[in-house]
Scaffold this motif. Structure first.
Motif, PDB file in Angstrom:
ATOM      1  N   TYR A  45       0.807  -1.187  -0.017  1.00  0.00           N
ATOM      2  CA  TYR A  45       0.025   0.045  -0.131  1.00  0.00           C
ATOM      3  C   TYR A  45       1.002   1.366  -0.055  1.00  0.00           C
ATOM      4  O   TYR A  45       0.720   2.341  -0.692  1.00  0.00           O
ATOM      5  CB  TYR A  45      -0.975   0.140   1.011  1.00  0.00           C
ATOM      6  N   ASP A  48      -0.700   5.007  -0.851  1.00  0.00           N
ATOM      7  CA  ASP A  48      -2.002   4.901   0.100  1.00  0.00           C
ATOM      8  C   ASP A  48      -1.495   4.477   1.478  1.00  0.00           C
ATOM      9  O   ASP A  48      -1.662   3.530   2.203  1.00  0.00           O
ATOM     10  CB  ASP A  48      -3.117   3.575  -0.469  1.00  0.00           C
ATOM     11  N   ASP A  50      -2.746   5.802   4.451  1.00  0.00           N
ATOM     12  CA  ASP A  50      -3.758   5.623   5.296  1.00  0.00           C
ATOM     13  C   ASP A  50      -3.974   4.003   5.493  1.00  0.00           C
ATOM     14  O   ASP A  50      -4.105   3.463   6.632  1.00  0.00           O
ATOM     15  CB  ASP A  50      -5.168   6.307   4.961  1.00  0.00           C
ATOM     16  N   ARG A  51      -4.291   3.412   4.284  1.00  0.00           N
ATOM     17  CA  ARG A  51      -4.163   1.735   4.461  1.00  0.00           C
ATOM     18  C   ARG A  51      -3.213   1.214   5.107  1.00  0.00           C
ATOM     19  O   ARG A  51      -3.329   0.212   5.503  1.00  0.00           O
ATOM     20  CB  ARG A  51      -4.482   1.562   3.174  1.00  0.00           C
ATOM     21  N   ASP A  91      -3.032  -1.287   8.221  1.00  0.00           N
ATOM     22  CA  ASP A  91      -2.443  -2.661   8.087  1.00  0.00           C
ATOM     23  C   ASP A  91      -1.391  -2.708   9.368  1.00  0.00           C
ATOM     24  O   ASP A  91      -1.214  -3.779   9.819  1.00  0.00           O
ATOM     25  CB  ASP A  91      -1.868  -2.862   6.972  1.00  0.00           C
TER      26      ASP A  91
END
Length: 77
Positions: A34, A39, A41-42, A46
Motif C-alpha cells: 500500500y 496509500d 492511510d491503508r 495494516d
C-alpha cells in the motif's frame, strides 16, 4: 503493488488459524505494498493490525513511525 496486495489478501483470508506472528507479517507485507502505491492511510491501518496481532513487532512499529513522519505527523510516530 497490486499483485502483492492481492496475494496478501488471499493469504490473510485463507489462513485465519495462522499464528499471530505469521498473520502480522502478512499485514506488514500488505502495508508495504500500500505504501508503494502511495496509500499511506491503508498502510498505517495494516500496520496497526500487525501491532495488535504482534505487539513485539519492531518492523511494524518502525514502518508505522516512518509513515507518520513522512505524512507530516511526527508526534504520532
Amino acid at each position: 503493488p497490486d499483485a502483492r496486495i492481492a496475494a496478501c489478501n488471499i493469504a490473510i483470508e485463507s489462513r485465519p488459524d495462522a499464528s499471530a506472528t505469521d498473520r502480522a507479517a502478512l499485514f506488514i507485507s500488505r502495508a508495504e505494498a500500500y505504501d508503494d502505491k502511495g496509500d499511506v492511510d491503508r498502510a498505517i491501518a495494516d500496520l496497526n493490525k500487525a501491532i495488535e496481532l504482534d505487539p513485539n513487532s519492531v518492523v511494524a512499529f518502525e514502518n508505522r513511525g516512518t509513515l507518520f513522519v513522512r505524512s507530516g505527523k511526527p508526534d504520532r510516530a
